[in-house]
Motif scaffolding. Structure first.
Motif, PDB file in Angstrom:
ATOM      1  N   ALA A  53       0.682  -1.292   0.090  1.00 29.70           N
ATOM      2  CA  ALA A  53      -0.235  -0.014   0.036  1.00 29.70           C
ATOM      3  C   ALA A  53       0.945   1.139   0.083  1.00 29.70           C
ATOM      4  O   ALA A  53       1.921   1.319   0.717  1.00 29.70           O
ATOM      5  CB  ALA A  53      -1.103   0.142   1.153  1.00 29.70           C
ATOM      6  N   GLY A  54       0.573   2.288  -0.892  1.00 32.06           N
ATOM      7  CA  GLY A  54       1.219   3.596  -0.788  1.00 32.06           C
ATOM      8  C   GLY A  54       2.450   3.633  -1.501  1.00 32.06           C
ATOM      9  O   GLY A  54       3.350   4.457  -1.371  1.00 32.06           O
ATOM     10  N   LEU A  55       2.636   2.555  -2.511  1.00 34.40           N
ATOM     11  CA  LEU A  55       3.808   2.531  -3.130  1.00 34.40           C
ATOM     12  C   LEU A  55       4.262   3.697  -4.083  1.00 34.40           C
ATOM     13  O   LEU A  55       5.286   4.341  -3.975  1.00 34.40           O
ATOM     14  CB  LEU A  55       3.966   1.329  -4.195  1.00 34.40           C
ATOM     15  N   ASP A  56       3.101   4.492  -4.731  1.00 34.62           N
ATOM     16  CA  ASP A  56       3.315   5.395  -5.761  1.00 34.62           C
ATOM     17  C   ASP A  56       3.858   6.749  -4.746  1.00 34.62           C
ATOM     18  O   ASP A  56       4.500   7.529  -5.060  1.00 34.62           O
ATOM     19  CB  ASP A  56       2.280   5.811  -6.523  1.00 34.62           C
ATOM     20  N   ALA A  57       2.923   6.770  -3.507  1.00 32.25           N
ATOM     21  CA  ALA A  57       3.282   7.898  -2.749  1.00 32.25           C
ATOM     22  C   ALA A  57       4.688   7.932  -2.221  1.00 32.25           C
ATOM     23  O   ALA A  57       5.270   9.000  -2.082  1.00 32.25           O
ATOM     24  CB  ALA A  57       2.395   7.683  -1.443  1.00 32.25           C
ATOM     25  N   ALA A  58       4.974   6.850  -1.972  1.00 35.23           N
ATOM     26  CA  ALA A  58       6.502   6.716  -1.491  1.00 35.23           C
ATOM     27  C   ALA A  58       7.676   7.101  -2.475  1.00 35.23           C
ATOM     28  O   ALA A  58       8.485   7.701  -2.105  1.00 35.23           O
ATOM     29  CB  ALA A  58       6.680   5.248  -0.609  1.00 35.23           C
ATOM     30  N   LEU A  59       7.400   6.222  -3.414  1.00 32.48           N
ATOM     31  CA  LEU A  59       8.272   6.677  -4.511  1.00 32.48           C
ATOM     32  C   LEU A  59       8.254   8.336  -4.986  1.00 32.48           C
ATOM     33  O   LEU A  59       9.291   8.746  -5.775  1.00 32.48           O
ATOM     34  CB  LEU A  59       7.790   5.574  -5.776  1.00 32.48           C
ATOM     35  N   THR A  73       7.837   0.144 -11.047  1.00 31.52           N
ATOM     36  CA  THR A  73       7.141  -0.779  -9.906  1.00 31.52           C
ATOM     37  C   THR A  73       7.004  -1.997 -10.504  1.00 31.52           C
ATOM     38  O   THR A  73       6.882  -2.219 -11.607  1.00 31.52           O
ATOM     39  CB  THR A  73       6.094  -0.157  -9.710  1.00 31.52           C
ATOM     40  N   HIS A  74       7.212  -2.838  -9.584  1.00 27.16           N
ATOM     41  CA  HIS A  74       7.066  -4.469 -10.069  1.00 27.16           C
ATOM     42  C   HIS A  74       5.994  -5.031  -9.433  1.00 27.16           C
ATOM     43  O   HIS A  74       5.469  -6.007  -9.767  1.00 27.16           O
ATOM     44  CB  HIS A  74       8.314  -5.286  -9.743  1.00 27.16           C
ATOM     45  N   VAL A  75       5.309  -4.243  -8.473  1.00 29.74           N
ATOM     46  CA  VAL A  75       3.923  -4.830  -7.963  1.00 29.74           C
ATOM     47  C   VAL A  75       3.005  -3.538  -7.704  1.00 29.74           C
ATOM     48  O   VAL A  75       3.448  -2.429  -8.190  1.00 29.74           O
ATOM     49  CB  VAL A  75       4.293  -5.454  -6.299  1.00 29.74           C
ATOM     50  N   GLY A  76       1.683  -3.703  -7.351  1.00 27.96           N
ATOM     51  CA  GLY A  76       0.877  -2.682  -7.180  1.00 27.96           C
ATOM     52  C   GLY A  76       0.141  -2.756  -5.888  1.00 27.96           C
ATOM     53  O   GLY A  76       0.425  -3.707  -5.086  1.00 27.96           O
ATOM     54  N   ASP A  77      -0.479  -1.646  -5.543  1.00 30.02           N
ATOM     55  CA  ASP A  77      -1.032  -1.382  -4.127  1.00 30.02           C
ATOM     56  C   ASP A  77      -2.204  -2.447  -4.360  1.00 30.02           C
ATOM     57  O   ASP A  77      -3.078  -2.797  -5.041  1.00 30.02           O
ATOM     58  CB  ASP A  77      -1.632  -0.172  -4.037  1.00 30.02           C
ATOM     59  N   LEU A 111       2.376   2.265   5.748  1.00 34.07           N
ATOM     60  CA  LEU A 111       1.065   2.126   5.070  1.00 34.07           C
ATOM     61  C   LEU A 111       1.111   0.791   4.609  1.00 34.07           C
ATOM     62  O   LEU A 111      -0.175   0.175   4.811  1.00 34.07           O
ATOM     63  CB  LEU A 111       1.067   2.903   3.690  1.00 34.07           C
ATOM     64  N   CYS A 112       2.143  -0.224   4.336  1.00 32.95           N
ATOM     65  CA  CYS A 112       2.004  -1.587   4.160  1.00 32.95           C
ATOM     66  C   CYS A 112       1.718  -2.250   5.493  1.00 32.95           C
ATOM     67  O   CYS A 112       1.113  -3.274   5.358  1.00 32.95           O
ATOM     68  CB  CYS A 112       3.452  -2.272   3.611  1.00 32.95           C
ATOM     69  N   GLY A 113       2.317  -1.812   6.448  1.00 30.29           N
ATOM     70  CA  GLY A 113       1.826  -2.628   7.923  1.00 30.29           C
ATOM     71  C   GLY A 113       0.397  -2.355   8.140  1.00 30.29           C
ATOM     72  O   GLY A 113      -0.143  -3.332   8.457  1.00 30.29           O
ATOM     73  N   ILE A 114      -0.285  -1.189   7.794  1.00 32.60           N
ATOM     74  CA  ILE A 114      -1.666  -1.052   8.013  1.00 32.60           C
ATOM     75  C   ILE A 114      -2.476  -1.882   6.939  1.00 32.60           C
ATOM     76  O   ILE A 114      -3.530  -2.633   7.479  1.00 32.60           O
ATOM     77  CB  ILE A 114      -2.333   0.319   7.861  1.00 32.60           C
ATOM     78  N   ALA A 115      -2.168  -1.879   5.852  1.00 32.93           N
ATOM     79  CA  ALA A 115      -2.699  -2.778   4.832  1.00 32.93           C
ATOM     80  C   ALA A 115      -2.533  -4.275   5.145  1.00 32.93           C
ATOM     81  O   ALA A 115      -3.686  -4.960   4.966  1.00 32.93           O
ATOM     82  CB  ALA A 115      -2.089  -2.420   3.527  1.00 32.93           C
ATOM     83  N   VAL A 152      -6.912  -0.569   1.122  1.00 31.50           N
ATOM     84  CA  VAL A 152      -6.149  -1.469   0.088  1.00 31.50           C
ATOM     85  C   VAL A 152      -6.281  -2.753   0.745  1.00 31.50           C
ATOM     86  O   VAL A 152      -6.324  -3.968   0.107  1.00 31.50           O
ATOM     87  CB  VAL A 152      -4.711  -0.688  -0.027  1.00 31.50           C
ATOM     88  N   GLY A 153      -6.269  -3.016   2.329  1.00 30.86           N
ATOM     89  CA  GLY A 153      -6.178  -4.209   2.815  1.00 30.86           C
ATOM     90  C   GLY A 153      -7.495  -4.773   2.953  1.00 30.86           C
ATOM     91  O   GLY A 153      -7.531  -6.016   3.444  1.00 30.86           O
ATOM     92  N   GLY A 154      -8.723  -4.441   2.315  1.00 30.83           N
ATOM     93  CA  GLY A 154      -9.954  -4.957   2.248  1.00 30.83           C
ATOM     94  C   GLY A 154     -10.912  -4.375   3.438  1.00 30.83           C
ATOM     95  O   GLY A 154     -11.768  -4.977   3.937  1.00 30.83           O
ATOM     96  N   GLY A 155     -10.396  -3.470   4.247  1.00 32.67           N
ATOM     97  CA  GLY A 155     -11.244  -2.844   5.211  1.00 32.67           C
ATOM     98  C   GLY A 155     -12.118  -1.488   4.738  1.00 32.67           C
ATOM     99  O   GLY A 155     -12.042  -1.470   3.485  1.00 32.67           O
ATOM    100  N   GLY A 156     -12.764  -0.757   5.474  1.00 37.30           N
ATOM    101  CA  GLY A 156     -13.643   0.169   5.061  1.00 37.30           C
ATOM    102  C   GLY A 156     -13.110   1.576   5.896  1.00 37.30           C
ATOM    103  O   GLY A 156     -12.577   1.472   6.943  1.00 37.30           O
ATOM    104  N   ASN A 157     -13.721   2.603   5.834  1.00 37.69           N
ATOM    105  CA  ASN A 157     -13.304   3.682   6.325  1.00 37.69           C
ATOM    106  C   ASN A 157     -14.664   4.540   7.361  1.00 37.69           C
ATOM    107  O   ASN A 157     -15.723   4.359   6.628  1.00 37.69           O
ATOM    108  CB  ASN A 157     -12.990   4.773   5.482  1.00 37.69           C
ATOM    109  N   HIS A 158     -14.040   4.741   8.277  1.00 38.43           N
ATOM    110  CA  HIS A 158     -15.157   5.337   9.257  1.00 38.43           C
ATOM    111  C   HIS A 158     -15.122   6.784   8.784  1.00 38.43           C
ATOM    112  O   HIS A 158     -14.646   7.274   7.780  1.00 38.43           O
ATOM    113  CB  HIS A 158     -14.971   5.179  10.762  1.00 38.43           C
ATOM    114  N   ARG A 159     -15.642   7.892   9.607  1.00 34.45           N
ATOM    115  CA  ARG A 159     -15.476   9.236   9.316  1.00 34.45           C
ATOM    116  C   ARG A 159     -14.035   9.590   9.002  1.00 34.45           C
ATOM    117  O   ARG A 159     -13.068   9.068   9.600  1.00 34.45           O
ATOM    118  CB  ARG A 159     -15.810  10.097  10.446  1.00 34.45           C
TER     119      ARG A 159
END
Length: 283
Positions: A53-59, A73-77, A111-115, A152-159
Motif C-alpha cells: 500500500a502507498g507505493l506510488d506515494a512513497a516513490l 514498480t514491480h507490484v501494485g497496491d 502504509l504496508c503495515g496497516i494494509a 487497500v487491505g480490504g477494510g472500510g473507512n469510518h469518518r
C-alpha cells in the motif's frame, strides 16, 4: 474497488517530510562522501509477507528530489507479497536516491503495515458479513494515506473528519443533557444527507435509542453475549458497529454476532511497521 490516491493528495505531505529530513543544510553525509556523478540502482525489497500500500506515494519522494531518476514498480497496491519480493527499483544519480531513502521507507513501511494487518483481520472474519473499519485515531497529517491503506487491505473507512457525519459519544450526551436531547438537536441542525450515529454502553441506552430512529449505533465495549442481545434488539433497523476491546483473537466471535461494522483504532495508531529494505545493487 479501492478509491485511488491522486498525487495532489500526497505531494505536499512528501515535500514536508523531505524538508524535515534535509533540514537547513541538506544531506551532509551523502553530499560529503558520494561523488556527484555516482550512479546507482536501488531495490525496494520486502522482508516478510504482507500487502502493498502507498507505493506510488512513497516513490514520489525520489521524483521530487530528482525528476530524472528512472522509477520502475514491480507490484501494485493491494498485491500480496512474499519475503524477498522486489517492490520497485530506482535508478540514476546516487545522491538523491540516498537522500530520499528514509522518507520513502518510513511512509511505505507504515502504509504496508496497516494494509497487511487489515488484510489478516479481514481474512479472519470472512463469510460473516461484517466489515472492518478504521477510526480517526490516525497519525497527524497522514489520515488520507492511512485510511487508503485500510481500504487497500480490504477494510472500510469510518469518518474522515468531524464534518463527515454526526457521531454522538458519551461526553456529548453529558454536555447535551441526555440521549434524546442530543439526537433531537443534531437532527434539527444537520442536512438530510448527513447520517447520525450514537454511542451506547448499555442495553437500556440502546432501547431508548431505537425509538429515536437514528442511522447507526456504536456498541461500545460490549462482550459477545451482550452484543448478541443488542443485535437482536436492533433487528436490522440501523447499522450496528462494535468497538472497544477488539483483538485478533476475539474479532471472529464479534463478527459472528451479526454486527455490521467492527471499528479498530489500533489499526492505524499502533500497528506494527512493515519491514522493507532499500538495497543498492553492487553491479
Amino acid at each position: 474497488m479501492t478509491l485511488p490516491l491522486y498525487p495532489l493528495m500526497y505531494d505536499g505531505l512528501i515535500r514536508a517530510a523531505l524538508a524535515e529530513d534535509l533540514g537547513l543544510a541538506g544531506d551532509l553525509t551523502t553530499d560529503a562522501c558520494v561523488p556527484a556523478d555516482a550512479r546507482a540502482k536501488a531495490l525496494f525489497r520486502a522482508r516478510h509477507d504482507g500487502v502493498v500500500a502507498g507505493l506510488d506515494a512513497a516513490l514520489h519522494a525520489f521524483a521530487l528530489l530528482d525528476p530524472s531518476l528512472r522509477i520502475t514498480t514491480h507490484v501494485g497496491d493491494g498485491d500480496r507479497i512474499a519475503p524477498g519480493t522486489v517492490l520497485a527499483t530506482v535508478e540514476g544519480a546516487a545522491r538523491p536516491i540516498l537522500s530520499a531513502e528514509r522518507t520513502a521507507l518510513n511512509l511505505l513501511g507504515r502504509l504496508c503495515g496497516i494494509a497487511s494487518e487489515t488484510r489478516r483481520l479481514a481474512d479472519r472474519i470472512a463469510g460473516t458479513g461484517a466489515q472492518i473499519v478504521c477510526t480517526r485515531k490516525t497519525t497527524p497529517g497522514l489520515r488520507a494515506l492511512e485510511k487508503y491503506a485500510v481500504r487497500v487491505g480490504g477494510g472500510g473507512n469510518h469518518r474522515f473528519a468531524l464534518d463527515d457525519a454526526v457521531l454522538i459519544k458519551d461526553n456529548h450526551l453529558v454536555a447535551a443533557g441526555g440521549l434524546r436531547a442530543a439526537v433531537e438537536r443534531a437532527r434539527a441542525c444537520v442536512g438530510h444527507m448527513v447520517k447520525i450515529e450514537v454511542e451506547v454502553d448499555t442495553l437500556d441506552q440502546l432501547a431508548e435509542l431505537i425509538d429515536l430512529k437514528v442511522d447507526a449505533v456504536l456498541l461500545d465495549n460490549m462482550d459477545v453475549p451482550t452484543l448478541k442481545r443488542a443485535i437482536a434488539m436492533v433487528d436490522g433497523r440501523m447499522i450496528t458497529e462494535a468497538s472497544g476491546g477488539v483483538t485478533p483473537d476475539t474479532i471472529r466471535a464479534i463478527a459472528e454476532t451479526g454486527v455490521t461494522l467492527i471499528s479498530l483504532g489500533w489499526l492505524t495508531h499502533s500497528v506494527k511497521n512493515f519491514d522493507i529494505g532499500l538495497d543498492f545493487d553492487p553491479a
